[in-house]
Scaffold this motif. Structure first.
Motif, mmCIF file in Angstrom:
data_model
loop_
_atom_site.group_PDB
_atom_site.id
_atom_site.type_symbol
_atom_site.label_atom_id
_atom_site.label_comp_id
_atom_site.label_asym_id
_atom_site.label_seq_id
_atom_site.Cartn_x
_atom_site.Cartn_y
_atom_site.Cartn_z
ATOM 1 N N VAL A 96 -15.846 -3.224 27.639
ATOM 2 C CA VAL A 96 -16.649 -3.351 28.856
ATOM 3 C C VAL A 96 -16.259 -2.252 29.843
ATOM 4 O O VAL A 96 -17.122 -1.666 30.499
ATOM 5 N N THR A 97 -14.973 -1.949 29.938
ATOM 6 C CA THR A 97 -14.527 -0.886 30.840
ATOM 7 C C THR A 97 -15.171 0.437 30.469
ATOM 8 O O THR A 97 -15.612 1.191 31.341
ATOM 9 N N ASP A 98 -15.245 0.723 29.173
ATOM 10 C CA ASP A 98 -15.906 1.954 28.728
ATOM 11 C C ASP A 98 -17.394 1.946 29.085
ATOM 12 O O ASP A 98 -17.949 2.966 29.486
ATOM 13 N N MET A 99 -18.038 0.788 28.931
ATOM 14 C CA MET A 99 -19.453 0.672 29.303
ATOM 15 C C MET A 99 -19.637 0.938 30.790
ATOM 16 O O MET A 99 -20.563 1.650 31.206
ATOM 17 N N LEU A 100 -18.765 0.349 31.595
ATOM 18 C CA LEU A 100 -18.853 0.530 33.044
ATOM 19 C C LEU A 100 -18.614 1.983 33.438
ATOM 20 O O LEU A 100 -19.317 2.522 34.298
ATOM 21 N N ASN A 101 -17.647 2.616 32.800
ATOM 22 C CA ASN A 101 -17.382 4.021 33.092
ATOM 23 C C ASN A 101 -18.535 4.914 32.652
ATOM 24 O O ASN A 101 -18.833 5.916 33.306
ATOM 25 N N ARG A 102 -19.200 4.536 31.576
ATOM 26 C CA ARG A 102 -20.361 5.307 31.123
ATOM 27 C C ARG A 102 -21.501 5.189 32.138
ATOM 28 O O ARG A 102 -22.159 6.176 32.459
ATOM 29 N N ILE A 103 -21.717 3.983 32.678
ATOM 30 C CA ILE A 103 -22.739 3.810 33.718
ATOM 31 C C ILE A 103 -22.340 4.590 34.967
ATOM 32 O O ILE A 103 -23.181 5.260 35.580
ATOM 33 N N ALA A 104 -21.068 4.528 35.338
ATOM 34 C CA ALA A 104 -20.585 5.263 36.508
ATOM 35 C C ALA A 104 -20.716 6.772 36.313
ATOM 36 O O ALA A 104 -20.938 7.509 37.278
ATOM 37 N N ARG A 105 -20.606 7.228 35.101
ATOM 38 C CA ARG A 105 -20.717 8.661 34.791
ATOM 39 C C ARG A 105 -22.166 9.125 34.750
ATOM 40 O O ARG A 105 -22.517 10.164 35.297
ATOM 41 N N ASP A 106 -23.051 8.313 34.098
ATOM 42 C CA ASP A 106 -24.425 8.755 33.832
ATOM 43 C C ASP A 106 -25.465 8.148 34.764
ATOM 44 O O ASP A 106 -26.562 8.682 34.885
ATOM 45 N N GLY A 107 -25.159 7.011 35.366
ATOM 46 C CA GLY A 107 -26.102 6.322 36.228
ATOM 47 C C GLY A 107 -26.788 5.169 35.510
ATOM 48 O O GLY A 107 -26.955 5.187 34.285
ATOM 49 N N LEU A 108 -27.168 4.165 36.269
ATOM 50 C CA LEU A 108 -27.804 2.977 35.704
ATOM 51 C C LEU A 108 -29.132 3.312 35.027
ATOM 52 O O LEU A 108 -29.511 2.679 34.049
ATOM 53 N N GLY A 109 -29.819 4.328 35.501
ATOM 54 C CA GLY A 109 -31.080 4.737 34.905
ATOM 55 C C GLY A 109 -30.953 5.210 33.475
ATOM 56 O O GLY A 109 -31.931 5.226 32.724
ATOM 57 N N TYR A 110 -29.749 5.588 33.069
ATOM 58 C CA TYR A 110 -29.503 6.057 31.707
ATOM 59 C C TYR A 110 -28.677 5.077 30.889
ATOM 60 O O TYR A 110 -28.230 5.405 29.790
ATOM 61 N N ALA A 111 -28.470 3.890 31.433
ATOM 62 C CA ALA A 111 -27.646 2.894 30.740
ATOM 63 C C ALA A 111 -28.357 2.372 29.501
ATOM 64 O O ALA A 111 -29.579 2.202 29.485
ATOM 65 N N ASP A 112 -27.583 2.098 28.492
ATOM 66 C CA ASP A 112 -28.088 1.466 27.277
ATOM 67 C C ASP A 112 -28.365 -0.001 27.610
ATOM 68 O O ASP A 112 -27.472 -0.698 28.102
ATOM 69 N N PRO A 113 -29.575 -0.491 27.357
ATOM 70 C CA PRO A 113 -29.864 -1.902 27.649
ATOM 71 C C PRO A 113 -28.880 -2.861 26.983
ATOM 72 O O PRO A 113 -28.548 -3.907 27.550
ATOM 73 N N GLU A 114 -28.371 -2.504 25.793
ATOM 74 C CA GLU A 114 -27.389 -3.368 25.124
ATOM 75 C C GLU A 114 -26.091 -3.446 25.917
ATOM 76 O O GLU A 114 -25.432 -4.487 25.932
ATOM 77 N N ASP A 115 -25.716 -2.359 26.578
ATOM 78 C CA ASP A 115 -24.527 -2.387 27.442
ATOM 79 C C ASP A 115 -24.762 -3.316 28.625
ATOM 80 O O ASP A 115 -23.880 -4.110 28.981
ATOM 81 N N VAL A 116 -25.927 -3.233 29.239
ATOM 82 C CA VAL A 116 -26.237 -4.080 30.387
ATOM 83 C C VAL A 116 -26.242 -5.552 29.967
ATOM 84 O O VAL A 116 -25.703 -6.411 30.676
ATOM 85 N N ILE A 117 -26.809 -5.846 28.808
ATOM 86 C CA ILE A 117 -26.807 -7.220 28.294
ATOM 87 C C ILE A 117 -25.370 -7.693 28.088
ATOM 88 O O ILE A 117 -25.002 -8.801 28.489
ATOM 89 N N HIS A 118 -24.556 -6.868 27.450
ATOM 90 C CA HIS A 118 -23.166 -7.243 27.176
ATOM 91 C C HIS A 118 -22.397 -7.486 28.482
ATOM 92 O O HIS A 118 -21.633 -8.451 28.590
ATOM 93 N N PHE A 121 -21.574 7.744 39.856
ATOM 94 C CA PHE A 121 -22.497 6.619 40.002
ATOM 95 C C PHE A 121 -21.760 5.272 40.036
ATOM 96 O O PHE A 121 -22.295 4.254 39.606
ATOM 97 N N ARG A 122 -20.553 5.260 40.564
ATOM 98 C CA ARG A 122 -19.805 4.008 40.660
ATOM 99 C C ARG A 122 -20.556 2.989 41.516
ATOM 100 O O ARG A 122 -20.471 1.794 41.266
ATOM 101 N N ASN A 123 -21.327 3.453 42.493
ATOM 102 C CA ASN A 123 -22.121 2.523 43.300
ATOM 103 C C ASN A 123 -23.123 1.763 42.431
ATOM 104 O O ASN A 123 -23.445 0.616 42.730
#
Length: 126
Positions: free
Chosen positions: A5-27, A48-50
């Motif tokens: 989950v930490t890696d998923m969160l860091n990926r969202i913080a790095r790339d932005g929620l607009g580029y998040a994998d829906p499976e990551d958001v579900i998880h 994109f930590r916000n």
């Protein structure tokens, strides 16, 4: 390989929620709603930590959580909420605007809504 989950969160913080994998958001949503995940945003880094703070703020407001869990989640992310957020043209949600998020959760609602019901939780032993 299972991503944390930490890696998923860091990926969202790095790339932005607009580029998040829906499976990551579900998880992440299921981890919050059914596994008592309380985020430590000090461990999340990226421009994109916000977006991550906004995501948790939103997930805390679903009725599948008890009042105590909602308050614990909101309290955990509140110190990271910007005092003067920069608005984004990709956000109509007032909560996203307040967080200065780059993207709002609307695009993921169809993905996560089936998992936020008490019926889903009861059927999966939670």
């Amino acid at each position: 390989m299972m991503i944390s989950v930490t890696d998923m969160l860091n990926r969202i913080a790095r790339d932005g929620l607009g580029y998040a994998d829906p499976e990551d958001v579900i998880h992440i949503a299921k981890s919050v709603w059914y596994y008592d995940l309380i985020p430590d945003l000090s461990a999340v880094n990226g421009p994109f930590r916000n977006d991550v703070g906004y995501l948790f703020d939103c997930l805390a407001r679903f009725n599948v959580l008890t009042k105590e869990r909602k308050l614990a989640l909101i309290d955990a992310v509140a110190p990271y909420k910007p005092a003067c957020p920069m608005p984004s043209e990709n956000c109509l949600d007032p909560r996203a605007i307040a967080w200065g998020a780059s993207y709002d959760l609307k695009a993921f609602m169809g993905d996560i809504l089936p998992f936020q019901t008490r019926h889903y939780a009861a059927g999966h032993g939670w």
